[in-house]
Motif scaffolding. Sequence first.
Motif, PDB file in Angstrom:
ATOM      1  N   THR A  18      21.087  21.101  -0.532  1.00 54.73           N
ATOM      2  CA  THR A  18      21.505  22.272   0.140  1.00 54.73           C
ATOM      3  C   THR A  18      21.246  23.445  -0.862  1.00 54.73           C
ATOM      4  OG1 THR A  18      23.652  22.268  -1.124  1.00 54.73           O
ATOM      5  CG2 THR A  18      23.443  21.078   1.052  1.00 54.73           C
ATOM      6  N   GLY A  19      20.962  24.753  -0.494  1.00 57.76           N
ATOM      7  CA  GLY A  19      20.893  25.936  -1.012  1.00 57.76           C
ATOM      8  C   GLY A  19      21.983  26.097  -2.079  1.00 57.76           C
ATOM      9  N   GLY A  20      23.376  25.883  -1.734  1.00 55.71           N
ATOM     10  CA  GLY A  20      24.350  26.056  -2.526  1.00 55.71           C
ATOM     11  C   GLY A  20      24.253  25.476  -3.622  1.00 55.71           C
ATOM     12  N   ALA A  21      23.942  24.166  -3.780  1.00 58.17           N
ATOM     13  CA  ALA A  21      23.970  23.246  -4.922  1.00 58.17           C
ATOM     14  C   ALA A  21      22.713  23.908  -5.745  1.00 58.17           C
ATOM     15  CB  ALA A  21      23.380  21.631  -4.652  1.00 58.17           C
ATOM     16  N   ARG A  29      12.787  19.207  -0.406  1.00 61.76           N
ATOM     17  CA  ARG A  29      12.352  20.004  -1.521  1.00 61.76           C
ATOM     18  C   ARG A  29      13.568  20.762  -2.379  1.00 61.76           C
ATOM     19  NH1 ARG A  29      11.113  24.695   0.394  1.00 61.76           N
ATOM     20  NH2 ARG A  29      10.155  24.129   2.003  1.00 61.76           N
ATOM     21  N   GLN A  30      14.571  20.922  -1.627  1.00 63.11           N
ATOM     22  CA  GLN A  30      15.880  21.495  -2.327  1.00 63.11           C
ATOM     23  C   GLN A  30      16.620  20.248  -2.886  1.00 63.11           C
ATOM     24  OE1 GLN A  30      17.913  23.215   1.071  1.00 63.11           O
ATOM     25  NE2 GLN A  30      17.353  25.396   0.283  1.00 63.11           N
ATOM     26  N   ALA A  31      16.410  19.254  -2.444  1.00 63.16           N
ATOM     27  CA  ALA A  31      17.136  17.991  -3.260  1.00 63.16           C
ATOM     28  C   ALA A  31      16.483  17.727  -4.557  1.00 63.16           C
ATOM     29  CB  ALA A  31      17.073  16.458  -2.070  1.00 63.16           C
ATOM     30  N   GLU A  86      14.003  11.863  -8.328  1.00 62.72           N
ATOM     31  CA  GLU A  86      13.263  12.886  -7.292  1.00 62.72           C
ATOM     32  C   GLU A  86      12.763  11.908  -6.242  1.00 62.72           C
ATOM     33  OE1 GLU A  86      10.712  16.033  -8.757  1.00 62.72           O
ATOM     34  OE2 GLU A  86      12.076  16.161 -10.445  1.00 62.72           O
ATOM     35  N   ILE A  87      12.515  12.427  -5.115  1.00 66.36           N
ATOM     36  CA  ILE A  87      11.821  11.928  -4.054  1.00 66.36           C
ATOM     37  C   ILE A  87      10.354  12.000  -4.249  1.00 66.36           C
ATOM     38  CG2 ILE A  87      11.503  11.918  -1.472  1.00 66.36           C
ATOM     39  CD1 ILE A  87      14.264  13.452  -1.523  1.00 66.36           C
ATOM     40  N   ARG A 138      12.482  20.538   8.662  1.00 69.25           N
ATOM     41  CA  ARG A 138      13.763  20.823   8.062  1.00 69.25           C
ATOM     42  C   ARG A 138      13.831  19.538   7.105  1.00 69.25           C
ATOM     43  NH1 ARG A 138      19.007  21.630  11.536  1.00 69.25           N
ATOM     44  NH2 ARG A 138      20.447  21.963   9.821  1.00 69.25           N
ATOM     45  N   LEU A 139      13.266  18.487   7.569  1.00 69.51           N
ATOM     46  CA  LEU A 139      13.283  17.203   6.184  1.00 69.51           C
ATOM     47  C   LEU A 139      12.319  17.616   5.300  1.00 69.51           C
ATOM     48  CD1 LEU A 139      14.012  14.535   5.974  1.00 69.51           C
ATOM     49  CD2 LEU A 139      11.953  13.670   6.715  1.00 69.51           C
TER      50      LEU A 139
END
Lengths: 417, 263
Positions: free
Chosen positions: A228-231, A187-189, A297-298, A181-182
């Motif tokens: 999040t996917g929404g963002a 990835r999404q972030a 970015e991470i 999940r992390l």
Amino acid sequence: MGRRHKRLKTASELQRLMQWHYASLRLPRLGRPLAWVTSGAPVEILRAMGVAVAYPENYGAICGAQHQATALCQQAEAEGYSPDLCSYARTSLGAIFQPHAAPMGGLPKPDLLLACNNICSTVVKWYEAAADSLHVPLFVLDTPFIHRELTPQMSAYVLTQLDELVEFVERSCGRRLSAERLRRVARQANETVRLWGEIRAMCRARPSPLNAPDLFVNMAPIVVLRGTGGAVRFYRHLHSEVAERVRDGVGAVSEEKYRLLWDNIAIWPQLYRFYNYFVNYGACFVADTYTGAWSMEIPQGDIMKGLAETYASVYLNQSLEYRARRMIDLIKEYDVQGFVMHSNRSCKPYSLGQYAIRRMVTQETGIPGLVVESDMCDERAFALEPIRTRIQAFVETLESMGGSHTTQPVVEGTGVR
Amino acid sequence: MAAQAYLGIDIGSLTVKVVALDEQAHILGRGLAEAGYGGQEAAEFLVNKVLQESSVLPGAVACTVVTGYGRVRFAAADREVSEISCHARGAMHLNQATRTVIDIGGQDSKAIRLDESGRVVDFAMNDKCAAGTGRFLEVMAGALGVSVGQLGALALTSSTPVTISSTCTVFAESEAVSHISRGATRQDVARGLLQAICSRVLGLTARVGMLPAVVLTGGVALNEGIVAELSRQSATVVWVPPDPQTVGALGAALYALQYGKTK
Ligand code: SF4
């Protein structure tokens, strides 16, 4: 004169997204705990542990924009908090003390608090006060200030604390960290950050497709819903709308005459009114230092290590020289003719040192900078007439400089060399 | 008279000033009056008075520029220009060597830096605080029971000034009062107060970088104690033009001349 602010088509989508976010915090969360976090906290870890998050700073900005913050600040002052304290802190504490008087009835009660001092030290005391009133556990993440560069020791120190943070969340609400999940959240972030970075970069176009109020309003999801996917979905839509404006040559300001750079947090209660004083002169803020603070970015590889490095190196955790350098880069990249610094009574880390930065930037670029005193939320610090005078004089200065971009310093002795 | 006139009006918080120029930028007339409520009426009255005294017919006014805090509501002007630009323009006209203008007005003070061509390259203004303004002097003169003019003269005779550490007008006043009650002389308190205001003003000037020639404008420039103290603290000659209060109005009139000719 027609409408001075050109509304984006995605504006209603943004509104729905944010409304959904705040509403979802109130829905039964099926045992998911809720954390209040600071804007510079490594939220990815909480999301990957199934913790819902709320941002009191964003809540403060909303209260400010709705002209509700000053009254909440006064509530906090009545409880003995100093009027010199950051107005996000006062708004948030005021809403804790008097939720019925606060927009949306205040934020829902959290199960835990996470404060990271990479943005300021105020958040530590503010969250301690909140933890005390709400009787919930608090985790403080300490990120050393970067005077020159991030050293391996500093990253290691922050990384150790991230491991402790995971243990803290496990202990206080029994959630476990899932590596899978992390990875997805990170990835999404990164996807959100990339899209937001590209959207901002499109403002290099002439005319700029966005002005400061657009940037400020549209930054909400990058802070509140990062990872999040929404963002991601929202920024894809915004991205294509902004690209369309660039393609069609549509500017945020009808006749763009001056391109400006903004420094510091927005003046939320005056969002459109204040920037319209500039729009009246054909001045558009094509870049700013604030909404770019969330565009890191991470790094690839070990995610925890990447998070430690990313969050330790945020904009406000770095030296004045670094900040001056960033501004100089933005001025060059966005072909800017002047900059405006909001000396924000609330935000000491952002505002102290602005005069030194201003001098460095003017010395290197030759372009003038204006300092405007106000506050991001507390309307008692906004004095219209002096601000109008400064704006007018500043635009007259730009005009006398021929309105053209000059890379030659025009100043023979700007104080200290 | 066929000649045309160009008007500059400066509506400040305490006073209004009017300057009328001819086409060669020679002064036809000028005047100063208390602003009263809002300054609009006082400005109109003063404009008529100056025009009459210099025998200019109202129809001969080719262009009017207004500046100062009351500028926004003054309808009878062709243009409004900020005080910053007007003070810079006026000072430069009076002294071509001007690089720094310090204006200490009733409710604000400002520091402006110019380049050789008179262009404003930087400016700073005091923020929401009366310290370092004419208002500060008025309050302090009141506390010492003297006029503002006497305050400066008194200060010049002191060699052992007291220290006023607070920059806040209200606190500085109570500091002054406590010095008096502890037996300090009026002279020493007066000088201490002027030192406080000057260090505040020079702090503001340092933001833009102080370069000679330094020109001091505004009503406070008439205070010899302030001029002496500013020169001493900055180790720079501070030049006061004749009629320092009308420099902003003169600048506005020069803008009127510029716009009127290109109209
Ligand atoms: S002081 Fe500044 S960085 Fe800290 S919470 Fe307030 S606005 Fe944010």
